[in-house]
Design a protein around this motif. Structure first.
Motif, PDB file in Angstrom:
ATOM      1  N   ARG A 164       0.817  -1.211   0.000  1.00 12.78           N
ATOM      2  CA  ARG A 164       0.000   0.000   0.000  1.00 12.78           C
ATOM      3  C   ARG A 164       0.849   1.257   0.000  1.00 12.78           C
ATOM      4  O   ARG A 164       0.450   2.291  -0.516  1.00 12.78           O
ATOM      5  CB  ARG A 164      -0.939   0.012   1.210  1.00 12.78           C
ATOM      6  N   SER A 165       2.039   1.177   0.630  1.00 12.82           N
ATOM      7  CA  SER A 165       2.877   2.377   0.705  1.00 12.82           C
ATOM      8  C   SER A 165       4.031   2.308  -0.288  1.00 12.82           C
ATOM      9  O   SER A 165       5.050   2.959  -0.095  1.00 12.82           O
ATOM     10  CB  SER A 165       3.389   2.544   2.131  1.00 12.82           C
ATOM     11  N   ALA A 166       3.864   1.518  -1.339  1.00  5.22           N
ATOM     12  CA  ALA A 166       4.946   1.349  -2.317  1.00  5.22           C
ATOM     13  C   ALA A 166       5.350   2.681  -2.950  1.00  5.22           C
ATOM     14  O   ALA A 166       4.504   3.495  -3.308  1.00  5.22           O
ATOM     15  CB  ALA A 166       4.500   0.383  -3.410  1.00  5.22           C
ATOM     16  N   THR A 167       6.649   2.903  -3.046  1.00  2.00           N
ATOM     17  CA  THR A 167       7.182   4.046  -3.779  1.00  2.00           C
ATOM     18  C   THR A 167       8.417   3.569  -4.527  1.00  2.00           C
ATOM     19  O   THR A 167       8.855   2.436  -4.346  1.00  2.00           O
ATOM     20  CB  THR A 167       7.636   5.191  -2.848  1.00  2.00           C
ATOM     21  N   HIS A 168       8.986   4.456  -5.287  1.00  2.00           N
ATOM     22  CA  HIS A 168      10.210   4.122  -6.015  1.00  2.00           C
ATOM     23  C   HIS A 168      11.311   3.698  -5.034  1.00  2.00           C
ATOM     24  O   HIS A 168      12.058   2.767  -5.303  1.00  2.00           O
ATOM     25  CB  HIS A 168      10.648   5.327  -6.837  1.00  2.00           C
ATOM     26  N   GLU A 169      11.382   4.361  -3.885  1.00  2.00           N
ATOM     27  CA  GLU A 169      12.435   4.053  -2.906  1.00  2.00           C
ATOM     28  C   GLU A 169      12.233   2.693  -2.244  1.00  2.00           C
ATOM     29  O   GLU A 169      13.188   2.037  -1.856  1.00  2.00           O
ATOM     30  CB  GLU A 169      12.477   5.117  -1.796  1.00  2.00           C
ATOM     31  N   THR A 170      10.973   2.301  -2.041  1.00  2.00           N
ATOM     32  CA  THR A 170      10.719   1.064  -1.299  1.00  2.00           C
ATOM     33  C   THR A 170      10.460  -0.107  -2.244  1.00  2.00           C
ATOM     34  O   THR A 170      10.007  -1.164  -1.813  1.00  2.00           O
ATOM     35  CB  THR A 170       9.494   1.223  -0.366  1.00  2.00           C
ATOM     36  N   ARG A 171      10.736   0.080  -3.540  1.00  2.00           N
ATOM     37  CA  ARG A 171      10.340  -0.948  -4.514  1.00  2.00           C
ATOM     38  C   ARG A 171      10.919  -2.332  -4.220  1.00  2.00           C
ATOM     39  O   ARG A 171      10.304  -3.339  -4.543  1.00  2.00           O
ATOM     40  CB  ARG A 171      10.673  -0.507  -5.938  1.00  2.00           C
ATOM     41  N   ASP A 172      12.101  -2.383  -3.570  1.00  2.00           N
ATOM     42  CA  ASP A 172      12.693  -3.690  -3.270  1.00  2.00           C
ATOM     43  C   ASP A 172      11.929  -4.434  -2.165  1.00  2.00           C
ATOM     44  O   ASP A 172      12.072  -5.643  -2.030  1.00  2.00           O
ATOM     45  CB  ASP A 172      14.163  -3.532  -2.841  1.00  2.00           C
ATOM     46  N   GLN A 173      11.182  -3.706  -1.360  1.00  2.00           N
ATOM     47  CA  GLN A 173      10.440  -4.352  -0.268  1.00  2.00           C
ATOM     48  C   GLN A 173       8.994  -4.667  -0.645  1.00  2.00           C
ATOM     49  O   GLN A 173       8.250  -5.234   0.153  1.00  2.00           O
ATOM     50  CB  GLN A 173      10.433  -3.436   0.968  1.00  2.00           C
ATOM     51  N   CYS A 208       5.867   2.444  -8.189  1.00  2.00           N
ATOM     52  CA  CYS A 208       7.311   2.261  -8.062  1.00  2.00           C
ATOM     53  C   CYS A 208       8.096   2.897  -9.208  1.00  2.00           C
ATOM     54  O   CYS A 208       9.328   2.830  -9.226  1.00  2.00           O
ATOM     55  CB  CYS A 208       7.662   0.780  -7.970  1.00  2.00           C
ATOM     56  N   ALA A 209       7.396   3.504 -10.159  1.00  2.00           N
ATOM     57  CA  ALA A 209       8.102   4.113 -11.295  1.00  2.00           C
ATOM     58  C   ALA A 209       8.956   5.281 -10.811  1.00  2.00           C
ATOM     59  O   ALA A 209       8.589   5.965  -9.858  1.00  2.00           O
ATOM     60  CB  ALA A 209       7.096   4.594 -12.328  1.00  2.00           C
ATOM     61  N   PRO A 210      10.108   5.474 -11.425  1.00  3.88           N
ATOM     62  CA  PRO A 210      10.900   6.645 -11.041  1.00  3.88           C
ATOM     63  C   PRO A 210      10.164   7.907 -11.442  1.00  3.88           C
ATOM     64  O   PRO A 210       9.322   7.874 -12.342  1.00  3.88           O
ATOM     65  CB  PRO A 210      12.187   6.482 -11.858  1.00  3.88           C
ATOM     66  N   PRO A 211      10.439   9.019 -10.775  1.00  2.00           N
ATOM     67  CA  PRO A 211       9.786  10.261 -11.177  1.00  2.00           C
ATOM     68  C   PRO A 211      10.234  10.622 -12.589  1.00  2.00           C
ATOM     69  O   PRO A 211      11.285  10.171 -13.030  1.00  2.00           O
ATOM     70  CB  PRO A 211      10.300  11.284 -10.171  1.00  2.00           C
ATOM     71  N   PRO A 212       9.425  11.388 -13.294  1.00  2.00           N
ATOM     72  CA  PRO A 212       9.786  11.701 -14.667  1.00  2.00           C
ATOM     73  C   PRO A 212      11.135  12.394 -14.747  1.00  2.00           C
ATOM     74  O   PRO A 212      11.474  13.202 -13.898  1.00  2.00           O
ATOM     75  CB  PRO A 212       8.660  12.624 -15.147  1.00  2.00           C
ATOM     76  N   MET A 213      11.920  12.038 -15.733  1.00  2.57           N
ATOM     77  CA  MET A 213      13.212  12.688 -15.932  1.00  2.57           C
ATOM     78  C   MET A 213      12.968  14.123 -16.380  1.00  2.57           C
ATOM     79  O   MET A 213      12.030  14.396 -17.108  1.00  2.57           O
ATOM     80  CB  MET A 213      13.993  11.962 -17.023  1.00  2.57           C
ATOM     81  N   TRP A 214      13.830  15.019 -15.944  1.00  2.00           N
ATOM     82  CA  TRP A 214      13.599  16.425 -16.289  1.00  2.00           C
ATOM     83  C   TRP A 214      13.528  16.649 -17.777  1.00  2.00           C
ATOM     84  O   TRP A 214      12.798  17.482 -18.268  1.00  2.00           O
ATOM     85  CB  TRP A 214      14.638  17.333 -15.647  1.00  2.00           C
TER      86      TRP A 214
END
Ligand SMILES: [Zn+2]
Ligand SMILES: [Zn+2]
Length: 209
Positions: free
Chosen positions: A43-52, A105-111
């Protein structure tokens, strides 16, 4: 949140807005039903926590999905009301969850991909510079103090030179990093709004130099 089209697949583009609204109500109802039954790490998945984040295929969904979810799908005729239906309902859900995890989990858009043709403050089509919304000078501090996750550090706004200068005049790098780290937050400032109105009326070149 579950991606709304994920559960039910593509909607027919000829559907009226009314149908779209009721579909949205329906999918959000289904999402609410399922959401509390999912593991916190998902539920709290983010790009940083994608491995967990657990693999959707490893979740024991067959036993954790509330029967009401399957019943609801069945009563709408989306799955049959037997064990094949149970199976189909879980498949629906897995697909929706996979889409959700991929998005979360996607990375934020590249600039480079967020590049606009107009200045994001004055909206003039003029040569642009990029402004680190979290200025680089304070990246180390921002990470240490957990103001922002790593992946956010490189978000940028595309600004014309005069607007870029106005932003740096408005606040210190640390204050920009802590309080004005999106274009929306910058535009909420009264001084930036005033500046924007002024800048929008200037012809490019007048203030160059
Ligand atoms: Zn501008
Ligand atoms: Zn800048």
């Amino acid at each position: 949140m579950l991606a709304e089209p994920g559960i039910l697949g593509q909607t027919d583009s000829s559907h009226a807005q009314e149908d779209a609204d009721s579909l949205e109500d329906f999918t959000s109802y289904l999402s609410e039903e399922i959401w509390p039954t999912l593991p916190q790490s998902l539920r709290s998945a983010t790009h940083e926590t994608r491995d967990q984040v657990p693999d959707v295929d490893d979740l024991p969904l067959e036993s954790t999905v509330p029967p009401s979810f399957i019943d609801t799908l069945a009563s709408c005729g989306l799955v049959s009301a037997d064990s094949d239906g149970d199976h189909a309902a879980v498949s629906f859900l897995k697909k929706a969850l996979r889409d959700y995890v991929a998005e979360a989990c996607a990375p934020p858009p590249m600039w480079s991909k967020t590049r606009t043709t107009e200045c994001e403050i004055c909206e003039r089509e003029v040569p642009l510079t990029y402004h680190h919304l979290i200025p680089r000078e304070v990246h180390d501090k921002a990470l240490k103090k957990k103001w922002h996750p790593q992946a956010m550090l490189n978000s940028v706004a595309w600004l014309c030179r005069p607007c870029h200068t106005a932003v740096h005049h408005a606040a210190s790098n640390e204050v920009l990093a802590r309080e004005f780290y999106t274009v929306e937050l910058l535009l909420a400032r009264e001084d930036i709004q005033k500046w924007r109105k002024y800048a929008a009326k200037q012809r490019w070149g007048v203030r160059r130099g």
